[in-house]
Design an enzyme around this catalytic site. Structure first.
Site: not given
Ligand code: MRU
Length: 368
Positions: A211, A252
Site C-alpha cells: 500500500q 485501524d
C-alpha cells in the site's frame, strides 16, 4: 483530492433521493498506481466483495463503504431480517478496523426503529453524513498535525538552516485513499506541504500488498509532495543515520489505553523510533478509537489474509498489463497476519480531530 487536476473523493453515491435507487462509485485501489479506474457498486454483495478484495480499504473508508453497503441492502430488501444479515456480513468482511463496525452499528441504530418503508431513504442520507463527517474529522487532524510538525521543525532546524528538509516516515497508506478525503496520517503532511514547509516523506513499501509503494507514493505524487519509497526493512537504518525526524502512521483500531493497531510492520517501526528517540505519532479520527477495550494485544482480532498475498507480487508488465508473479517456492507455505499492535508505551502521541493527546490521556477525548 486532485487526480489529474480533477477533484475526487474515494467513494460517492449515484442516487436520486426522490426514487431512492442508487449505485455507489469507488476508486478501484487494486489497480493503482498503474490504472486509475472508477468501479460501480450496484448491490450489497458487490460492496462486500469490494471490501474483502481491498478495492476499497483503509479503516475510515471501509466504514464509509459499509454504510453505503447498508444503503444498497435497503434498496434490495428493507426488512429487519435482511438489515440484520447485511450488517453481520459487512462486519465479518474485515474484522480489525473498528470503523467498519462503528459505521454499521450507527446505521443499525438509525434504521432499526424506522418502518421498512422509511429505511431506504434514511440509509442513503446517513451514509452521506458519515462520509461528510469523515472529511471534516480528517481536515481537523491535518490542522492539529500541522502545528505539531511546525513546532518539531523549529526545534530541529537552526536559524542558520531554515531550508532543512523535515523527514517524516509513514507506513502503509493512511492518506486520502484510506479515507473519504484528506487522509489521517497524511493530512498533516499535506497541510505542511501546502503551508510551504520543506517536508519529505519516507514511504515504507508495506509488504505484502504494498500500500505504501503503490498508493501512498501515488497520492503524494498527485499532490506534488516530495517522497521516496523505501523497503520495509530500511526505516531503522535511516533513523540511526538521523534521517527521520518523525514517524506518522494511521491506525485501524486504538484502545482506550492508547495501544495502536495498524498495518503489519508498524510495531517494528515504533521499536526503531523508540530506540532512536524519534517521535512516533498515530493520527486517528475518533471512530477509530475502540473505547470498549483496554488491551490491544489480547482484545483485538487480527485479520489473517491469504498466503497468496505473500506468494505473489503484482506489477506492470512490459506489455502494460497488470500481472501477478510468484516470488516464493510452490512448496513453501506463507502466513499473512495483516495487522500488529504497537503498545502505548512506544507511542509519543495520538493526533485526533480534538487535538494531540498522550496515549495514557486519550480518555479525555471521549465524546459521550
Ligand atoms: O489493510 P489495509 O490497507 O486496509 O490497512 C490500512 C492501514 O493499516 C492503514 O494504515 C489504516 O487503516 C489507517 S487508514 C487512515
Amino acid at each position: 483530492m486532485l487526480v489529474k487536476l480533477q477533484q475526487y473523493r474515494t467513494i460517492w453515491p449515484n442516487t436520486a433521493l426522490a426514487n431512492c435507487s442508487g449505485t455507489v462509485s469507488i476508486i478501484d485501489q487494486t489497480k493503482l498506481p498503474h490504472v486509475f479506474e472508477i468501479a460501480c457498486i450496484e448491490n450489497l454483495h458487490q460492496m462486500i466483495t469490494a471490501i474483502k478484495t481491498m478495492q476499497v480499504r483503509g479503516a475510515p473508508l471501509i466504514g464509509a463503504a459499509a454504510a453505503y453497503g447498508i444503503a444498497l441492502a435497503m434498496q434490495e430488501d428493507a426488512s429487519d431480517q435482511y438489515l440484520q444479515s447485511a450488517a453481520f456480513s459487512l462486519i465479518q468482511s474485515r474484522p480489525t478496523a473498528v470503523n467498519l463496525n462503528w459505521a454499521v452499528q450507527r446505521m443499525l441504530n438509525l434504521l432499526l426503529p424506522l418502518t421498512a418503508a422509511n429505511r431506504n431513504q434514511a440509509a442513503w442520507r446517513e451514509a452521506a453524513n458519515i462520509c461528510d463527517e469523515d472529511v471534516l474529522l480528517n481536515q481537523a487532524i491535518g490542522q492539529h498535525g500541522l502545528s505539531l510538525i511546525e513546532s518539531a521543525y523549529q526545534q530541529t532546524s537552526s536559524i542558520a538552516n531554515q531550508s532543512k528538509v523535515f523527514n517524516i516516515l509513514t507506513h502503509c497508506n493512511a492518506g486520502w485513499l484510506a479515507t473519504v478525503d484528506y487522509g489521517t496520517a497524511l493530512a498533516p503532511i499535506y497541510a505542511a506541504h501546502n503551508a510551504g514547509m520543506n517536508v519529505h516523506v519516507w514511504v515504507d513499501e508495506t509488504r505484502p500488498r504494498n500500500q505504501g509503494a503503490s498508493l501512498t507514493s501515488w497520492e503524494l505524487a498527485q499532490h506534488g509532495v516530495p517522497h521516496t519509497v523505501i523497503s520495509d526493512n530500511a526505516g531503522g537504518h535511516l533513523m540511526q543515520q538521523g534521517l527521520v525526524d518523525m514517524v506518522m502512521v494511521g491506525a485501524d483500531r486504538v484502545t482506550s489505553t492508547g495501544d495502536v493497531c495498524n498495518k503489519i510492520g508498524t510495531y517494528l517501526k515504533a521499536l526503531a523510533a523508540f530506540d532512536n528517540q524519534v517521535p512516533f505519532y498515530a493520527a486517528v479520527p475518533s471512530p477509530t478509537i475502540d473505547w470498549a477495550i483496554a488491551d490491544g494485544l489480547t482484545e483485538i482480532e487480527i485479520e489473517h489474509r491469504h498466503g497468496d498475498e505473500l506468494a505473489y507480487i503484482q506489477g506492470l508488465a512490459a506489455d502494460s498489463s497488470i500481472q501477478n508473479v510468484r516470488v516464493i517456492p510452490v512448496e513453501s507455505k506463507a502466513v499473512n497476519p495483516a495487522f500488529d499492535v504497537t503498545p502505548a508505551r512506544l507511542v509519543t502521541g495520538i493526533i485526533t480531530e480534538r487535538g494531540i493527546f498522550s496515549p495514557d490521556k486519550l480518555i479525555f477525548t471521549r465524546q459521550d
